[in-house]
Scaffold this motif. Structure first.
Motif, PDB file in Angstrom:
ATOM      1  N   THR A  39     -77.656 -35.288 -18.612  1.00  0.00           N
ATOM      2  CA  THR A  39     -77.210 -34.482 -17.489  1.00  0.00           C
ATOM      3  C   THR A  39     -76.610 -33.175 -17.982  1.00  0.00           C
ATOM      4  O   THR A  39     -76.310 -33.015 -19.166  1.00  0.00           O
ATOM      5  CB  THR A  39     -76.168 -35.253 -16.663  1.00  0.00           C
ATOM      6  N   PRO A  84     -71.050 -30.970 -16.557  1.00  0.00           N
ATOM      7  CA  PRO A  84     -70.130 -30.676 -15.464  1.00  0.00           C
ATOM      8  C   PRO A  84     -68.684 -30.897 -15.899  1.00  0.00           C
ATOM      9  O   PRO A  84     -68.427 -31.446 -16.969  1.00  0.00           O
ATOM     10  CB  PRO A  84     -70.539 -31.692 -14.397  1.00  0.00           C
ATOM     11  N   PRO A  91     -66.693 -32.304  -3.994  1.00  0.00           N
ATOM     12  CA  PRO A  91     -67.480 -32.143  -2.771  1.00  0.00           C
ATOM     13  C   PRO A  91     -67.720 -33.465  -2.054  1.00  0.00           C
ATOM     14  O   PRO A  91     -67.674 -34.536  -2.664  1.00  0.00           O
ATOM     15  CB  PRO A  91     -68.802 -31.566  -3.292  1.00  0.00           C
ATOM     16  N   GLN A 118     -69.741 -36.470  -0.684  1.00  0.00           N
ATOM     17  CA  GLN A 118     -70.932 -37.045  -1.304  1.00  0.00           C
ATOM     18  C   GLN A 118     -70.980 -38.542  -1.031  1.00  0.00           C
ATOM     19  O   GLN A 118     -69.940 -39.194  -0.912  1.00  0.00           O
ATOM     20  CB  GLN A 118     -70.909 -36.814  -2.820  1.00  0.00           C
ATOM     21  N   LEU A 128     -75.596 -36.115  -8.956  1.00  0.00           N
ATOM     22  CA  LEU A 128     -75.038 -34.826  -9.342  1.00  0.00           C
ATOM     23  C   LEU A 128     -74.992 -33.937  -8.112  1.00  0.00           C
ATOM     24  O   LEU A 128     -75.990 -33.304  -7.759  1.00  0.00           O
ATOM     25  CB  LEU A 128     -75.873 -34.177 -10.444  1.00  0.00           C
ATOM     26  N   PRO A 129     -73.844 -33.884  -7.434  1.00  0.00           N
ATOM     27  CA  PRO A 129     -73.759 -33.024  -6.254  1.00  0.00           C
ATOM     28  C   PRO A 129     -74.035 -31.559  -6.563  1.00  0.00           C
ATOM     29  O   PRO A 129     -74.569 -30.827  -5.726  1.00  0.00           O
ATOM     30  CB  PRO A 129     -72.310 -33.228  -5.773  1.00  0.00           C
ATOM     31  N   ASP A 130     -73.665 -31.111  -7.757  1.00  0.00           N
ATOM     32  CA  ASP A 130     -73.976 -29.760  -8.205  1.00  0.00           C
ATOM     33  C   ASP A 130     -73.936 -29.754  -9.727  1.00  0.00           C
ATOM     34  O   ASP A 130     -73.704 -30.787 -10.358  1.00  0.00           O
ATOM     35  CB  ASP A 130     -73.015 -28.719  -7.611  1.00  0.00           C
ATOM     36  N   ALA A 131     -74.174 -28.603 -10.333  1.00  0.00           N
ATOM     37  CA  ALA A 131     -74.315 -28.515 -11.778  1.00  0.00           C
ATOM     38  C   ALA A 131     -73.016 -28.778 -12.533  1.00  0.00           C
ATOM     39  O   ALA A 131     -73.031 -28.960 -13.754  1.00  0.00           O
ATOM     40  CB  ALA A 131     -74.852 -27.140 -12.166  1.00  0.00           C
ATOM     41  N   LYS A 132     -71.879 -28.815 -11.825  1.00  0.00           N
ATOM     42  CA  LYS A 132     -70.599 -29.014 -12.490  1.00  0.00           C
ATOM     43  C   LYS A 132     -69.932 -30.323 -12.085  1.00  0.00           C
ATOM     44  O   LYS A 132     -68.758 -30.536 -12.361  1.00  0.00           O
ATOM     45  CB  LYS A 132     -69.659 -27.841 -12.176  1.00  0.00           C
ATOM     46  N   THR A 133     -70.700 -31.212 -11.432  1.00  0.00           N
ATOM     47  CA  THR A 133     -70.091 -32.403 -10.860  1.00  0.00           C
ATOM     48  C   THR A 133     -70.969 -33.626 -11.076  1.00  0.00           C
ATOM     49  O   THR A 133     -72.177 -33.578 -10.887  1.00  0.00           O
ATOM     50  CB  THR A 133     -69.862 -32.218  -9.343  1.00  0.00           C
TER      51      THR A 133
END
Length: 270
Positions: free
Chosen positions: A32, A35, A150, A152, A250-255
């Motif tokens: 991954t 994040p 976020p 999710q 992965l809700p976004d690239a940092k999470t």
């Protein structure tokens, strides 16, 4: 199944930080992105019958530069290590909240997990454990909080009860066969923990043979890991099998939001 050689190793502290399964070792998913926000859901249970499980859940949120996330689908080979037993209590403690409560849904019921300030985490109330039948799916809904984590949802197929066959202790120089009801599911895996006291230096269980294996129903604990176990006091020996399964989103690239489900089974020793 053929036995495996043992190697001495020290477990990474990352799984204590995650407060997930009590030592999933180096079997991790590093594919991954990197994040820095993590959500860790841990559903841990004990079987109450051949099909039913009583479980509790915790959810924590925290930040880190990068960590290794356990992944049960990567544990599809068998290996063992010889190591000391970590007797320190492991407590799932978070860093921040992601909403006022988290919802856990399974078996047609939804459990509200409130935020507890003392440990900065969400947990199933003592009076409301998760009761389910093996193989059902659980979903966890995170409401989210601006700037923290976020909103999710994540789901996982819940770990089924693990039913071991009766054991017969081997003669010195022979492996210990361990057998159980296999799922043969490539998303599931099994942990075998054979604990005992070093007969020369301890009055409590301070050593273990720790094996990570496929959920195929059969593993032989290597003979070269049983020498001290077989001469340890019988009341200081134990065998625990754990079936576990994971998922992540992965809700976004940092999470990363990660979930693990496990069922522990204590095996009677002769």
């Amino acid at each position: 199944m053929s036995s495996l050689s043992l190697r001495t190793a020290r477990r990474a502290a990352v799984l204590t930080t995650l407060a997930l399964i009590g030592a999933c070792g180096g079997l991790t998913d590093n594919s991954t992105p990197t994040p820095n926000r993590y959500g860790a859901v841990n559903i841990r249970g004990r079987a109450t019958s051949n099909t039913a499980v009583r479980a509790n859940a915790t959810v924590i949120f925290f930040e880190a530069i990068t960590i290794a996330v356990p992944n049960s689908t990567l544990q599809q080979s068998d290996n063992c290590i010889f190591q000391g037993v970590d007797t320190l209590p492991q407590v799932a403690r978070g860093q921040f909240r992601a909403g006022e409560s988290v919802a856990l849904t399974a078996s047609g019921n939804t459990i509200t997990m409130p935020y507890a300030d003392a440990l900065q985490r969400y947990a199933t109330p003592d009076a409301s454990p998760l009761l389910y039948t093996g193989g059902e799916v659980a979903q966890v809904s995170i409401p989210g909080s601006a700037g923290a984590f976020p909103a999710q949802n994540i789901s996982v197929k819940l770990a089924e009860p693990l039913l071991p066959q009766a054991l017969t202790l081997p003669q010195p120089g022979l492996p210990l066969p361990v057998r159980w009801n296999a799922t043969n599911d490539p998303t599931a895996a099994v942990i075998i923990q054979l604990k005992y006291a070093d007969p020369t230096s301890s009055s409590f269980a301070n050593r273990q043979v720790y094996c990570e294996v496929k959920d195929d129903g059969a593993f032989d604990i290597p003979a070269n890991g049983l020498t001290s176990f077989l001469i340890s006091p019988a009341n200081l020996r134990s065998l625990t099998l754990t079936r576990w399964r994971t998922n992540e989103v992965l809700p976004d690239a940092k999470t990363v939001l990660h979930i693990v489900t496990s069922v522990d089974t204590v095996v009677a020793l002769p």
